[in-house]
Write a protein that holds these residues in place. Sequence first.
Motif, mmCIF file in Angstrom:
data_model
loop_
_atom_site.group_PDB
_atom_site.id
_atom_site.type_symbol
_atom_site.label_atom_id
_atom_site.label_comp_id
_atom_site.label_asym_id
_atom_site.label_seq_id
_atom_site.Cartn_x
_atom_site.Cartn_y
_atom_site.Cartn_z
ATOM 1 N N TYR A 137 -43.924 20.255 37.251
ATOM 2 C CA TYR A 137 -43.025 19.863 35.966
ATOM 3 C C TYR A 137 -42.713 18.435 35.891
ATOM 4 N N LEU A 138 -42.468 17.659 36.980
ATOM 5 C CA LEU A 138 -41.996 16.317 37.116
ATOM 6 C C LEU A 138 -43.367 15.458 36.390
ATOM 7 N N ALA A 139 -44.417 15.764 37.041
ATOM 8 C CA ALA A 139 -45.732 15.093 36.722
ATOM 9 C C ALA A 139 -45.995 15.339 35.094
ATOM 10 N N SER A 140 -45.660 16.431 34.627
ATOM 11 C CA SER A 140 -45.713 16.781 33.246
ATOM 12 C C SER A 140 -44.948 16.007 32.646
ATOM 13 N N LEU A 141 -43.689 15.900 32.986
ATOM 14 C CA LEU A 141 -42.530 14.755 32.231
ATOM 15 C C LEU A 141 -43.014 13.378 32.362
ATOM 16 N N GLY A 142 -43.340 13.047 33.592
ATOM 17 C CA GLY A 142 -43.827 11.525 33.744
ATOM 18 C C GLY A 142 -44.911 11.238 32.721
ATOM 19 N N LYS A 143 -45.842 12.204 32.573
ATOM 20 C CA LYS A 143 -47.109 11.945 31.496
ATOM 21 C C LYS A 143 -46.358 11.789 30.208
ATOM 22 N N ASP A 144 -45.630 12.750 30.236
ATOM 23 C CA ASP A 144 -44.736 12.633 28.388
ATOM 24 C C ASP A 144 -44.195 11.246 28.318
ATOM 25 N N GLY A 146 -45.171 8.485 29.500
ATOM 26 C CA GLY A 146 -46.217 7.431 29.346
ATOM 27 C C GLY A 146 -46.430 6.863 30.572
ATOM 28 N N ILE A 147 -45.934 7.320 31.490
ATOM 29 C CA ILE A 147 -46.151 6.759 33.056
ATOM 30 C C ILE A 147 -47.708 7.054 33.451
ATOM 31 N N PRO A 148 -48.247 6.112 33.934
ATOM 32 C CA PRO A 148 -49.652 6.188 34.283
ATOM 33 C C PRO A 148 -49.831 7.371 35.539
ATOM 34 N N SER A 149 -51.057 8.236 35.614
ATOM 35 C CA SER A 149 -51.087 9.064 36.622
ATOM 36 C C SER A 149 -51.139 8.590 37.867
ATOM 37 N N GLY A 150 -51.847 7.505 38.190
ATOM 38 C CA GLY A 150 -51.797 6.683 39.407
ATOM 39 C C GLY A 150 -50.362 6.599 39.872
ATOM 40 N N GLU A 151 -49.105 6.044 39.260
ATOM 41 C CA GLU A 151 -47.935 5.749 39.843
ATOM 42 C C GLU A 151 -47.399 7.080 39.798
ATOM 43 N N LEU A 152 -47.594 8.021 39.261
ATOM 44 C CA LEU A 152 -47.083 9.484 39.576
ATOM 45 C C LEU A 152 -47.687 10.146 40.812
ATOM 46 N N GLU A 153 -48.809 9.947 41.102
ATOM 47 C CA GLU A 153 -49.413 10.413 42.190
ATOM 48 C C GLU A 153 -48.725 9.756 43.345
ATOM 49 N N GLU A 154 -48.595 8.210 43.281
ATOM 50 C CA GLU A 154 -47.954 7.705 44.389
ATOM 51 C C GLU A 154 -46.457 7.981 44.486
#
Length: 232
Positions: A137-144, A146-154
């Motif tokens: 859920y948090l990854a999906s929210l981060g994507k919404d 506009g946060i880059p996927s690499g930073e979310l993975e980190e």
Amino acid sequence: MKIEIWSDVACPWCFIGKRRFEAALAEFPHRDAVEVTWRSYQLDPTLPEHYDGTELEYLSTRKGMPPQQVSQMFDHVAQQASGEGLDYHFDKVVVANSFMAHRLIHLAAAHGRQDAAKERLLSDHFEHGKDIGSREYLASLGKDLGIPSGELEELFTTDKYADDVRSDVEEARSLGISGVPFFVIDRKFGLSGAQPAATFTAALDQAWQDANPLVLVNSGEGDACGPDGCTV
């Protein structure tokens, strides 16, 4: 003027307080000069990432509150939320540790999206039954956001921003904050709880006057009128 708001994503009064504060800020003449920063706070840092039970069961078993009292509290809070245009569903709330969500808010702040992250997390938790402890859920929210996927993975694979969350919580303790929401204006004025919009308005006005006192220049000169008439 700087306003810091200590708040937990798992706090129903924090969303209500956010709405009331926003209403006051919208009418504040100097709102463009106000900087708002959300600070992290955890009501229950001992919660597991996922709790197998409802919000009612959680408060009843872990907080020792009688179920009937909890239900009455839910009704009261939901009614107050409704008055601010919010639609709470405590029966759908997923009980989860908010630590990771707070880390996401710090990451969002680095992208100028802190308030948007806070808004979504509170709404999704109390109005839509989303799991704020779920990395999916948090990854999906981060994507919404506009946060880059690499930073979310980190965020999910390291301890990035964990110390920032802990620092906020520790700072709350040092300021004597024991409940949220808590609003601090210019580190001079503090307001505890989801105060009425009028109270926030009064606090904003007082803080602005305190930071920008009126200075009289050559006040003893110049023609003027008073209670006894005008100068001639």
